[in-house]
Design a protein around this motif. Structure first.
Motif, PDB file in Angstrom:
ATOM      1  N   LEU A  32       0.830  -1.205   0.000  1.00 57.36           N
ATOM      2  CA  LEU A  32       0.000   0.000   0.000  1.00 57.36           C
ATOM      3  C   LEU A  32       0.865   1.255   0.000  1.00 57.36           C
ATOM      4  O   LEU A  32       0.574   2.223  -0.694  1.00 57.36           O
ATOM      5  CB  LEU A  32      -0.934   0.008   1.207  1.00 57.36           C
ATOM      6  CG  LEU A  32      -2.132  -0.919   1.123  1.00 57.36           C
ATOM      7  CD1 LEU A  32      -2.895  -0.897   2.442  1.00 57.36           C
ATOM      8  CD2 LEU A  32      -3.039  -0.534  -0.022  1.00 57.36           C
ATOM      9  N   TRP A  33       1.950   1.256   0.783  1.00 57.81           N
ATOM     10  CA  TRP A  33       2.846   2.412   0.822  1.00 57.81           C
ATOM     11  C   TRP A  33       3.508   2.610  -0.535  1.00 57.81           C
ATOM     12  O   TRP A  33       3.634   3.737  -1.017  1.00 57.81           O
ATOM     13  CB  TRP A  33       3.893   2.200   1.902  1.00 57.81           C
ATOM     14  CG  TRP A  33       4.862   3.336   1.986  1.00 57.81           C
ATOM     15  CD1 TRP A  33       4.654   4.554   2.560  1.00 57.81           C
ATOM     16  CD2 TRP A  33       6.178   3.370   1.451  1.00 57.81           C
ATOM     17  NE1 TRP A  33       5.775   5.335   2.430  1.00 57.81           N
ATOM     18  CE2 TRP A  33       6.730   4.634   1.751  1.00 57.81           C
ATOM     19  CE3 TRP A  33       6.950   2.445   0.752  1.00 57.81           C
ATOM     20  CZ2 TRP A  33       8.004   4.989   1.361  1.00 57.81           C
ATOM     21  CZ3 TRP A  33       8.222   2.804   0.372  1.00 57.81           C
ATOM     22  CH2 TRP A  33       8.736   4.067   0.681  1.00 57.81           C
ATOM     23  N   ASP A  34       3.914   1.521  -1.164  1.00 54.38           N
ATOM     24  CA  ASP A  34       4.574   1.609  -2.466  1.00 54.38           C
ATOM     25  C   ASP A  34       3.598   2.102  -3.532  1.00 54.38           C
ATOM     26  O   ASP A  34       3.960   2.927  -4.375  1.00 54.38           O
ATOM     27  CB  ASP A  34       5.143   0.245  -2.859  1.00 54.38           C
ATOM     28  CG  ASP A  34       6.074   0.336  -4.046  1.00 54.38           C
ATOM     29  OD1 ASP A  34       6.850   1.312  -4.107  1.00 54.38           O
ATOM     30  OD2 ASP A  34       6.019  -0.560  -4.901  1.00 54.38           O
ATOM     31  N   ILE A  35       2.368   1.634  -3.503  1.00 51.80           N
ATOM     32  CA  ILE A  35       1.364   2.091  -4.473  1.00 51.80           C
ATOM     33  C   ILE A  35       1.103   3.576  -4.276  1.00 51.80           C
ATOM     34  O   ILE A  35       0.997   4.334  -5.246  1.00 51.80           O
ATOM     35  CB  ILE A  35       0.077   1.262  -4.338  1.00 51.80           C
ATOM     36  CG1 ILE A  35       0.312  -0.151  -4.877  1.00 51.80           C
ATOM     37  CG2 ILE A  35      -1.089   1.923  -5.060  1.00 51.80           C
ATOM     38  CD1 ILE A  35      -0.827  -1.104  -4.612  1.00 51.80           C
ATOM     39  N   ASN A  36       1.022   4.014  -3.018  1.00 49.68           N
ATOM     40  CA  ASN A  36       0.796   5.429  -2.737  1.00 49.68           C
ATOM     41  C   ASN A  36       1.970   6.267  -3.245  1.00 49.68           C
ATOM     42  O   ASN A  36       1.782   7.336  -3.827  1.00 49.68           O
ATOM     43  CB  ASN A  36       0.598   5.644  -1.235  1.00 49.68           C
ATOM     44  CG  ASN A  36       0.177   7.056  -0.913  1.00 49.68           C
ATOM     45  OD1 ASN A  36      -0.362   7.753  -1.755  1.00 49.68           O
ATOM     46  ND2 ASN A  36       0.414   7.471   0.310  1.00 49.68           N
ATOM     47  N   PHE A  37       3.195   5.786  -3.045  1.00 49.95           N
ATOM     48  CA  PHE A  37       4.375   6.508  -3.515  1.00 49.95           C
ATOM     49  C   PHE A  37       4.389   6.594  -5.045  1.00 49.95           C
ATOM     50  O   PHE A  37       4.681   7.644  -5.612  1.00 49.95           O
ATOM     51  CB  PHE A  37       5.636   5.813  -3.014  1.00 49.95           C
ATOM     52  CG  PHE A  37       6.896   6.473  -3.461  1.00 49.95           C
ATOM     53  CD1 PHE A  37       7.292   7.681  -2.918  1.00 49.95           C
ATOM     54  CD2 PHE A  37       7.677   5.898  -4.441  1.00 49.95           C
ATOM     55  CE1 PHE A  37       8.456   8.297  -3.334  1.00 49.95           C
ATOM     56  CE2 PHE A  37       8.843   6.509  -4.868  1.00 49.95           C
ATOM     57  CZ  PHE A  37       9.226   7.704  -4.312  1.00 49.95           C
ATOM     58  N   HIS A  39       1.790   6.453  -7.027  1.00 52.15           N
ATOM     59  CA  HIS A  39       0.701   7.341  -7.432  1.00 52.15           C
ATOM     60  C   HIS A  39       1.134   8.803  -7.283  1.00 52.15           C
ATOM     61  O   HIS A  39       0.893   9.617  -8.175  1.00 52.15           O
ATOM     62  CB  HIS A  39      -0.534   7.049  -6.582  1.00 52.15           C
ATOM     63  CG  HIS A  39      -1.715   7.884  -6.920  1.00 52.15           C
ATOM     64  ND1 HIS A  39      -2.390   7.766  -8.111  1.00 52.15           N
ATOM     65  CD2 HIS A  39      -2.341   8.868  -6.238  1.00 52.15           C
ATOM     66  CE1 HIS A  39      -3.378   8.645  -8.140  1.00 52.15           C
ATOM     67  NE2 HIS A  39      -3.362   9.327  -7.016  1.00 52.15           N
ATOM     68  N   PHE A  40       1.785   9.132  -6.171  1.00 53.23           N
ATOM     69  CA  PHE A  40       2.263  10.497  -5.965  1.00 53.23           C
ATOM     70  C   PHE A  40       3.305  10.865  -7.013  1.00 53.23           C
ATOM     71  O   PHE A  40       3.295  11.975  -7.541  1.00 53.23           O
ATOM     72  CB  PHE A  40       2.847  10.649  -4.567  1.00 53.23           C
ATOM     73  CG  PHE A  40       3.496  11.977  -4.336  1.00 53.23           C
ATOM     74  CD1 PHE A  40       2.726  13.110  -4.143  1.00 53.23           C
ATOM     75  CD2 PHE A  40       4.874  12.104  -4.339  1.00 53.23           C
ATOM     76  CE1 PHE A  40       3.316  14.342  -3.937  1.00 53.23           C
ATOM     77  CE2 PHE A  40       5.478  13.332  -4.143  1.00 53.23           C
ATOM     78  CZ  PHE A  40       4.692  14.453  -3.943  1.00 53.23           C
ATOM     79  N   SER A  41       4.208   9.943  -7.328  1.00 53.69           N
ATOM     80  CA  SER A  41       5.236  10.226  -8.334  1.00 53.69           C
ATOM     81  C   SER A  41       4.605  10.479  -9.694  1.00 53.69           C
ATOM     82  O   SER A  41       5.030  11.369 -10.431  1.00 53.69           O
ATOM     83  CB  SER A  41       6.209   9.053  -8.436  1.00 53.69           C
ATOM     84  OG  SER A  41       6.885   8.872  -7.229  1.00 53.69           O
ATOM     85  N   ARG A  42       3.604   9.714 -10.052  1.00 48.47           N
ATOM     86  CA  ARG A  42       2.931   9.885 -11.341  1.00 48.47           C
ATOM     87  C   ARG A  42       2.207  11.235 -11.396  1.00 48.47           C
ATOM     88  O   ARG A  42       2.288  11.941 -12.411  1.00 48.47           O
ATOM     89  CB  ARG A  42       1.947   8.732 -11.568  1.00 48.47           C
ATOM     90  CG  ARG A  42       1.206   8.808 -12.862  1.00 48.47           C
ATOM     91  CD  ARG A  42       2.126   8.573 -14.027  1.00 48.47           C
ATOM     92  NE  ARG A  42       1.365   8.688 -15.253  1.00 48.47           N
ATOM     93  CZ  ARG A  42       1.894   8.980 -16.404  1.00 48.47           C
ATOM     94  NH1 ARG A  42       3.180   9.152 -16.509  1.00 48.47           N
ATOM     95  NH2 ARG A  42       1.154   9.080 -17.475  1.00 48.47           N
TER      96      ARG A  42
END
Length: 77
Positions: A32-37, A39-42
Motif C-alpha cells: 500500500l505504501w509503495d502504491i501510494n508513492f 501514485h504520488f510520483s505519477r
C-alpha cells in the motif's frame, strides 16, 4: 501409578500461523505504501509536464518570431 499425560503439539503450528499472518499484513502495508508513492510520483510527473507545456506556450506566445532562437541560445549555454 498414573500414566504420563501426552502433551499436544498445538503451540508450534499456532506460532507458525500467527507469524505468517503478521508477515502477510506487513507485506500488505508495504505494498500500500509503495502504491501510494508511485501514485504520488505519477501525479507529480504529470504536473511538471503540464507546467512545461504552459511555459512553452507562454514563451512562444510572447516571442513567436524569436522563440527558436531563444531555445537554441539557452540550450547552448
Amino acid at each position: 501409578m498414573r500414566e504420563p499425560r501426552e502433551i499436544k503439539g498445538y503451540a508450534l503450528p499456532l506460532v507458525i500461523v500467527i507469524s505468517v499472518v503478521i508477515l502477510i499484513v506487513m507485506l500488505g502495508l508495504l505494498l500500500l505504501w509503495d502504491i501510494n508513492f508511485l501514485h504520488f510520483s505519477r501525479i507529480d510527473y504529470i504536473k511538471k509536464q503540464r507546467m512545461y507545456i504552459e511555459s512553452f506556450y507562454v514563451l512562444y506566445s510572447t516571442y513567436p518570431d524569436d522563440f527558436f532562437f531563444f531555445l537554441t541560445r539557452i540550450h547552448h549555454c
